[in-house]
Design an enzyme around this catalytic site. Structure first.
Site, PDB file in Angstrom:
ATOM      1  N   CYS A   2       0.318 -12.055  12.766  1.00  0.00           N
ATOM      2  CA  CYS A   2       1.471 -12.595  13.480  1.00  0.00           C
ATOM      3  C   CYS A   2       2.189 -13.655  12.640  1.00  0.00           C
ATOM      4  CB  CYS A   2       1.030 -13.236  14.776  1.00  0.00           C
ATOM      5  SG  CYS A   2       0.056 -12.138  15.797  1.00  0.00           S
ATOM      6  N   ARG A  27       4.236 -10.055   7.000  1.00  0.00           N
ATOM      7  CA  ARG A  27       2.966 -10.220   7.687  1.00  0.00           C
ATOM      8  C   ARG A  27       2.632  -9.017   8.564  1.00  0.00           C
ATOM      9  NH1 ARG A  27       1.338 -15.484   7.197  1.00  0.00           N
ATOM     10  NH2 ARG A  27      -0.011 -15.492   9.006  1.00  0.00           N
ATOM     11  N   TRP A  75       1.415  -8.901  15.777  1.00  0.00           N
ATOM     12  CA  TRP A  75       0.640  -7.789  15.235  1.00  0.00           C
ATOM     13  C   TRP A  75      -0.502  -7.611  16.220  1.00  0.00           C
ATOM     14  CZ3 TRP A  75      -4.316  -6.970  13.047  1.00  0.00           C
ATOM     15  CH2 TRP A  75      -4.432  -5.837  12.224  1.00  0.00           C
ATOM     16  N   GLY A 102      -3.646 -15.669  15.720  1.00  0.00           N
ATOM     17  CA  GLY A 102      -5.098 -15.833  15.658  1.00  0.00           C
ATOM     18  C   GLY A 102      -5.748 -15.098  16.803  1.00  0.00           C
ATOM     19  N   GLU A 483      -7.951   0.269  -7.442  1.00  0.00           N
ATOM     20  CA  GLU A 483      -6.710  -0.425  -7.112  1.00  0.00           C
ATOM     21  C   GLU A 483      -5.510   0.548  -7.146  1.00  0.00           C
ATOM     22  OE1 GLU A 483      -6.022  -3.015  -5.673  1.00  0.00           O
ATOM     23  OE2 GLU A 483      -3.959  -3.521  -6.179  1.00  0.00           O
ATOM     24  N   LYS A 487      -3.113   1.222  -3.926  1.00  0.00           N
ATOM     25  CA  LYS A 487      -1.659   0.999  -3.941  1.00  0.00           C
ATOM     26  C   LYS A 487      -0.959   2.232  -3.384  1.00  0.00           C
ATOM     27  CE  LYS A 487      -1.201  -2.294  -4.114  1.00  0.00           C
ATOM     28  NZ  LYS A 487      -2.207  -3.251  -4.092  1.00  0.00           N
ATOM     29  N   GLU A 490      -1.755   2.822   0.538  1.00  0.00           N
ATOM     30  CA  GLU A 490      -1.265   1.857   1.524  1.00  0.00           C
ATOM     31  C   GLU A 490       0.243   1.943   1.736  1.00  0.00           C
ATOM     32  OE1 GLU A 490      -2.640  -2.176   0.732  1.00  0.00           O
ATOM     33  OE2 GLU A 490      -1.975  -2.129  -1.328  1.00  0.00           O
ATOM     34  N   HIS A 506     -20.571  15.050  -7.543  1.00  0.00           N
ATOM     35  CA  HIS A 506     -21.586  14.958  -6.494  1.00  0.00           C
ATOM     36  C   HIS A 506     -20.964  15.007  -5.109  1.00  0.00           C
ATOM     37  CE1 HIS A 506     -24.644  14.276  -9.460  1.00  0.00           C
ATOM     38  NE2 HIS A 506     -23.893  13.342 -10.013  1.00  0.00           N
ATOM     39  N   LYS A 605      -0.135  -8.599   5.451  1.00  0.00           N
ATOM     40  CA  LYS A 605      -0.419  -9.204   4.154  1.00  0.00           C
ATOM     41  C   LYS A 605      -1.534 -10.236   4.244  1.00  0.00           C
ATOM     42  CE  LYS A 605       1.499 -10.667  -0.071  1.00  0.00           C
ATOM     43  NZ  LYS A 605       0.890  -9.530  -0.760  1.00  0.00           N
TER      44      LYS A 605
HETATM   45  C1  G6P Z   1      -4.749  -7.541   3.142  1.00  0.00           C
HETATM   46  C2  G6P Z   1      -3.592  -7.206   2.230  1.00  0.00           C
HETATM   47  C3  G6P Z   1      -4.130  -6.830   0.841  1.00  0.00           C
HETATM   48  C4  G6P Z   1      -4.987  -7.961   0.303  1.00  0.00           C
HETATM   49  C5  G6P Z   1      -6.118  -8.316   1.272  1.00  0.00           C
HETATM   50  C6  G6P Z   1      -6.817  -9.602   0.871  1.00  0.00           C
HETATM   51  O1  G6P Z   1      -5.473  -6.401   3.436  1.00  0.00           O
HETATM   52  O2  G6P Z   1      -2.828  -6.150   2.758  1.00  0.00           O
HETATM   53  O3  G6P Z   1      -3.037  -6.610  -0.037  1.00  0.00           O
HETATM   54  O4  G6P Z   1      -5.507  -7.589  -0.933  1.00  0.00           O
HETATM   55  O5  G6P Z   1      -5.591  -8.545   2.580  1.00  0.00           O
HETATM   56  O6  G6P Z   1      -5.906 -10.661   0.986  1.00  0.00           O
HETATM   57  P1  G6P Z   1      -6.007 -12.025   0.200  1.00  0.00           P
HETATM   58  O7  G6P Z   1      -4.839 -12.814   0.678  1.00  0.00           O
HETATM   59  O8  G6P Z   1      -7.318 -12.639   0.614  1.00  0.00           O
HETATM   60  O9  G6P Z   1      -5.976 -11.731  -1.254  1.00  0.00           O
END
Ligand code: G6P
Length: 610
Positions: A2, A27, A75, A102, A483, A487, A490, A506, A605
């Site tokens: 949120c 966010r 959210w 929260g 990674e 990317k 997501e 496997h 995020k």
């Molecule tokens: C979320 C975001 C990711 C990020 C992860 C950890 O899932 O979408 O992009 O890597 O949180 O976030 P942080 O702020 O702890 O790196």
């Protein structure tokens, strides 16, 4: 998660709140709402969907008169995305309004207690207990401050709150515990927000409230109070980001802008820490002798930060020969990890607010271990609670899918690895000099790769309709694959998996069909041949292979269908280069599919809930 924005001052509040909320769109959210005191009463508007819907409904905030207001993008956690569940929430008389980021963990108990006292609930949310509880305490105690402090004593969980009392139209209250909140002092008033970008247009003077510290905002100033209502001295912080940090600056998406900002993020993270041909990381607050005594490292993080940690493990183990364990924070905190004498805990987080990472940090500290935070957001919870902080100087990152913060995390981990290797006597003078030189040139190399944008775009266009895409690699290349795959999935919603190249046979190889794209990462010369064999395996099952490899590996052309060459670099730093084409690939597949690049569905995020 949120987003919260609030304003009190001389100007109309609603347009400022909407503008602030638009800067927090990264966010992730599903509904939005605002409450404004219109001179007589609290006027509220809420809508499901994007902020645009609320903007249209209120004609950019114009229809909501008043100079005091709070807003929220939700959210959903408790209760579906709907008008009634979205924030603000009110008490029955509509005289107290609350926005919340929260989770209130004891809301079921509180709800029951309040219902027994005659309070009626209209939503399914945990948040709705807050205005009712405030109403209860306000009637009992008589002042907003006393009501808020009683509320804090009763409520368990995490929160950042913005609160209005219709009886007190010249003041706004805010308080936080384990959820982010920034308070700003503007020339014509004061503001609250979940993150700095929402405030940048209005002020650069901000305060970071501590847990359970109550902020009282008025048109002419901001005060802070402890739980027992004692006024607190608080230093303001001046934000020195440049004005367009939170703007797209001509790029179609924040993600593309941030991909292009990677050379700067890397150079800003590395340069200040190389002084007179030595790596100097003062922020570690550890002497060389202490660093030489580190016997084990635990890296803990979530998402892409975890992937950076996986690379960190390979690099630290290879350069410093110190055993490294990497954990996903949500696992670490509940697995009763064995932390032995001489262990160092490193938590990595872009936002510095990720709930699980913060909990892992606290768990480690409670057991008496020093925690180093590798963090991007200055003043964030992890930055404040870690014993030492190594900032990644990536600047504000807006797109949900991280790119430049991840690259800066890698850079910080390289510095740490080389430093540890040096003090532990594993890196000789010649290698040390070469490593410093490679670290210095990393940003230029990344720049070179960005020049291949068009080529990658054309290739990605062919895979807009793909159902499954696989990423394979060994060692560091496996970490890069994790990674690269994240990317892609997501932001483009194409199913993708990353596999250790030798492990594919496997299981997942059974999913390879005629034409399935396999992205093979091969940046480690000692593993070229091994990965080539895996490429042959998938090709013989019909796969189409795109390879990302070092420019010295011309043999790859014979095995793979499409090859992206990387400039020369020490293999231990190759992740920083190899990730760039993979980020661009994911980005362009998502663009081709018309996806919401900066705000992918269901993702946030900053994940401030467990
Ligand atoms: C979320 C975001 C990711 C990020 C992860 C950890 O899932 O979408 O992009 O890597 O949180 O976030 P942080 O702020 O702890 O790196």
């Amino acid at each position: 998660m949120c987003g919260i924005v609030g304003y009190i001052g001389k100007r109309q509040a609603a347009p400022i709140i909407l503008d602030g909320l638009s800067k927090l769109e990264y966010r992730g959210y599903d509904s939005a709402g605002m409450a404004v005191f219109d001179g007589e009463k609290i006027h509220m508007e809420k809508e499901v969907g994007r902020l645009k819907v609320l903007e249209n409904l209120t004609r950019g905030g114009e229809t909501m008169k008043g100079v005091l207001g709070i807003g929220h993008t939700r959210w959903a956690t408790h209760g579906t995305p709907s008008c009634v569940n979205s924030h603000p929430h009110l008490n029955r008389e509509g005289t107290i309004a609350v926005v919340h980021n929260g989770i209130i963990e004891n809301y079921i108990t509180l709800r029951k207690l309040l219902q027994e006292k005659g309070y009626e609930f209209v939503s399914e949310t945990d948040t709705e207990v807050l205005p009712h509880l405030l109403d209860y305490y306000y009637r009992k105690k008589g002042t907003p401050l006393a009501a808020i402090s009683s509320l804090i004593n009763r409520v368990e969980g995490s929160y950042a709150l913005g609160i209005l009392f219709a009886d007190h139209p010249d003041v706004m209250y805010a308080v936080r515990k384990d959820s982010p909140l920034v308070v700003g002092k503007c020339p014509d008033g004061a503001m609250i927000a979940s993150d700095v970008p929402a405030l940048l247009k209005y002020t650069r003077t901000v305060y970071y409230p501590d847990n359970q510290e109550i902020a009282q905002l008025r048109e002419d100033g901001v005060k802070f109070f402890s739980l027992d209502e004692e006024e607190q001295e608080k230093e303001s912080v001046t934000i020195d980001w440049d004005a367009d940090a939170a703007e797209k600056a001509g790029y179609e998406h924040f993600m593309l802008k941030e991909i292009y900002e990677q050379p700067r993020a890397v150079v800003n993270t590395i340069s200040p820490r190389i002084k007179d041909d030595e790596i100097v990381i003062d922020e570690l607050k550890m002497t060389d002798e202490e660093l030489a005594g580190v016997r084990r490292i635990h890296i803990v993080a979530c998402g892409s930060a975890y992937h950076a940690g996986v690379t960190g493990k390979y690099v630290i183990e290879s350069l410093a020969r110190i055993p490294v364990e990497v954990d996903v924070a949500s696992e670490f905190r509940y697995r009763n990890p064995i932390l032995a004498e001489g262990s160092m805990v490193v938590v990595i987080s872009q936002s510095g607010e990720t709930a699980d990472t913060l909990a892992a940090l606290r768990e480690s500290k409670a057991r008496g271990f020093r925690v180093l935070g590798i963090v991007n957001v200055v003043g964030s919870s992890i930055a404040r609670e870690a014993d030492s902080v190594m900032y990644t100087w990536a600047g504000p990152e807006i797109a949900v899918a991280t790119t430049k913060a991840y690259s800066a995390q890698l850079a910080a981990l390289y510095l740490l690895a080389v430093k540890l290797g040096r003090v532990q006597g594993r890196i000789g003078d010649g290698d040390y000099r070469e490593m410093l030189s490679d670290l210095r040139s990393l940003s230029t190399q990344i720049e070179l790769l960005l020049g291949q944008k068009e080529k990658i775009q054309k290739f990605a266009n062919r895979y807009v309709g793909a159902r499954d895409i696989f990423f394979i690699g060994r060692g560091i290349d496996y970490a890069i694959s994790l990674e690269g795959s994240l990317k892609l999935k997501e932001i483009s919603y194409v199913h993708s998996e990353a596999y250790a190249a030798g492990e594919l046979k496997h299981g997942t190889i059974s999913l390879i069909e005629e034409g399935t794209l396999v992205v093979a990462v091969a940046t480690q010369p000692d593993l070229y041949q091994k990965t080539l064999s895996n490429i042959v395996e998938v090709k013989s099952r019909g796969a189409f292979v795109m390879a990302v490899t070092g420019e010295d590996n011309r043999e790859m052309e014979k095995a793979a269908d499409y090859v992206i060459y990387l400039p020369q670099i020490k293999p231990c730093f190759a992740n920083s280069l190899a990730i760039v084409p993979l980020q661009l690939f994911g980005y362009y597949v998502a663009v081709g599919k018309g996806c919401d690049i900066d705000k992918p569905r269901n993702l946030a995020k900053s994940v401030t809930v467990e």
